[in-house]
Design a protein around this motif. Structure first.
Motif, PDB file in Angstrom:
ATOM      1  N   TYR A 129       0.834  -1.203   0.000  1.00 24.25           N
ATOM      2  CA  TYR A 129       0.000   0.000   0.000  1.00 24.25           C
ATOM      3  C   TYR A 129       0.874   1.261   0.000  1.00 24.25           C
ATOM      4  O   TYR A 129       0.556   2.254  -0.661  1.00 24.25           O
ATOM      5  N   TRP A 153      -7.202   7.402   2.142  1.00 27.39           N
ATOM      6  CA  TRP A 153      -7.106   6.660   0.876  1.00 27.39           C
ATOM      7  C   TRP A 153      -7.302   5.166   1.112  1.00 27.39           C
ATOM      8  O   TRP A 153      -7.937   4.482   0.301  1.00 27.39           O
ATOM      9  N   GLN A 154      -6.791   4.663   2.220  1.00 28.45           N
ATOM     10  CA  GLN A 154      -6.969   3.244   2.528  1.00 28.45           C
ATOM     11  C   GLN A 154      -8.447   2.903   2.718  1.00 28.45           C
ATOM     12  O   GLN A 154      -8.913   1.854   2.270  1.00 28.45           O
ATOM     13  N   GLN A 157     -10.080   2.338  -0.432  1.00 27.77           N
ATOM     14  CA  GLN A 157      -9.722   1.063  -1.055  1.00 27.77           C
ATOM     15  C   GLN A 157     -10.531  -0.096  -0.487  1.00 27.77           C
ATOM     16  O   GLN A 157     -10.314  -1.254  -0.839  1.00 27.77           O
TER      17      GLN A 157
END
Length: 384
Positions: A129, A153-154, A157
């Motif tokens: 990542y 952002w994670q 995802q």
């Protein structure tokens, strides 16, 4: 082999510590930074070259190593090392050179010496990542705003709060291990609130008997029946039962010693290095007696896969366990739930929690917080 003979394919192996041949200058990696190690006339030398551990920099350092080797051979070696040492870099300059992914990669290499393969899989996922989001951004690119963007952002995802929180804690630990002047991850993990999860439902006594009998009568997975019954009957961790050897069992099969576990082919000490001895029920004792051959090899495993090797917990769960529960019409719960089930039923039977904790290798607080999912052990409201 001299340093100059090391091929590009062999470069990753150069990170490992090994005894170098006489006259050889060895390239090593220390917390993501390259250094040289060698001996001259019985005296050992080691110094950092001021470059992060990358493929390109290893080629540069390789040339310096070759220069030292030639100086040793020709008698021109400088014992003060002034000739070979680079100018000292400031912390800020180092941060300019070292990328964010490589910073974490060196932490992974260090942790690989002390954590299990499952934990390393999680570290590798975090590294991937970082690589995807930051690419080759330098360490000093980070600040609290950037780390917050990475955190959000994670979530985009599809990662859960629990997964993101764990990654933030891993990164905070990495920067702390590097003794970085600024740790932009320090507050990130604390800001993530993980929603509480409902405790897993233990298997009922009827379900336990149905599952064990289901394995015994299955043409494909009957060889796992004793293994499954032993999991339910002892509440041991799966890796502890997989790694159980005949040397861990008393001569009359009435007691077992739990001090090791075997996971994906890697043997290590039991969790938290806590060993314990368990006195078995007569039913489990007879189970072991039936399996025991005359004069078994002390190192051989008690429970094995159908082909005779060590049981792979991943294959067992996804093939034998899932398919058997589906065929029996029993709601799916992970094989690890056999441990939770034993503890829940033991507490239901009013067994002393301290004794239960000794049998399972927990402390009493953990036992109640994470495993006491049964009704009778919970506080109940008074009748008004």
């Amino acid at each position: 082999m001299t340093t100059s003979q090391v091929s590009e394919k062999a470069l990753p192996e150069s990170k490992k510590r090994s005894k170098a041949a006489k006259g050889t200058v060895k390239i090593e990696s220390d917390k993501g930074w390259l250094r040289l190690r060698f001996s001259v006339a019985g005296k050992r030398y080691a110094f950092a070259v001021g470059l992060p551990d990358t493929l390109l920099n290893r080629k540069v350092v390789q040339a310096k190593a070759q220069q030292i080797e030639l100086d040793i051979i020709s008698g021109n070696f400088d014992p003060t090392l002034t000739k070979y040492k680079p100018e000292k870099l400031s912390q800020e300059s180092k941060a300019d050179l070292l990328t964010i992914p490589s910073f974490f990669e060196s932490f992974m290499e260090y942790k690989a010496k002390e954590v299990c393969s499952k934990t390393m899989e999680k570290y590798r996922a975090t590294y991937n990542y970082l690589l995807k989001f930051f690419c080759d951004q330098p360490v000093n690119f980070l600040d609290e705003a950037v780390t917050e963007k990475f955190m959000n952002w994670q979530f985009s995802q599809g990662l859960s709060p629990d997964q993101v929180k764990r990654r933030m804690e891993e990164l905070e630990a990495c920067w702390r291990w590097h003794k970085a002047e600024n740790n932009p991850w320090e507050k990130m993990g604390k800001r993530i609130k993980v929603p509480p999860k409902q405790r897993p439902k233990p298997f009922s006594r009827e379900e336990i008997n149905t599952i064990i009998e289901g394995f015994r009568t299955d043409r494909y997975y009957c060889s796992y029946a004793d293994f499954v019954e032993f999991l339910f009957g002892t509440g041991c961790r799966i890796g502890e039962v997989i790694g159980l050897r005949w040397q861990h069992i008393s001569d009359d099969c009435s007691q077992i010693w739990i001090g090791e576990q075997l996971t994906r082919g890697k043997r290590k000490a039991a969790k938290r290095n806590r060993a314990r001895t368990i006195t078995l029920t007569a039913k489990l004792q007879n189970l072991l007696i039936r399996r025991k051959q005359s004069n078994p090899d002390p190192d051989s495993l008690v429970f094995t896969s159908p082909k005779g090797g060590a049981i792979n917990d991943h294959n067992f769960r996804n093939r034998a366990w899932k398919k058997t529960l589906t065929r029996l019409g029993i709601d799916y719960r992970k094989p690890y739930n056999t441990r939770h089930t034993l503890i829940s039923h033991a507490l239901d039977l009013q067994m002393n929690p301290v004794m239960v904790a000794q049998l399972t290798g927990h402390d009493v607080k953990t036992l109640y917080e994470n495993y006491a999912g049964n009704v009778n052990s919970r506080p109940t409201l008074p009748e008004l």
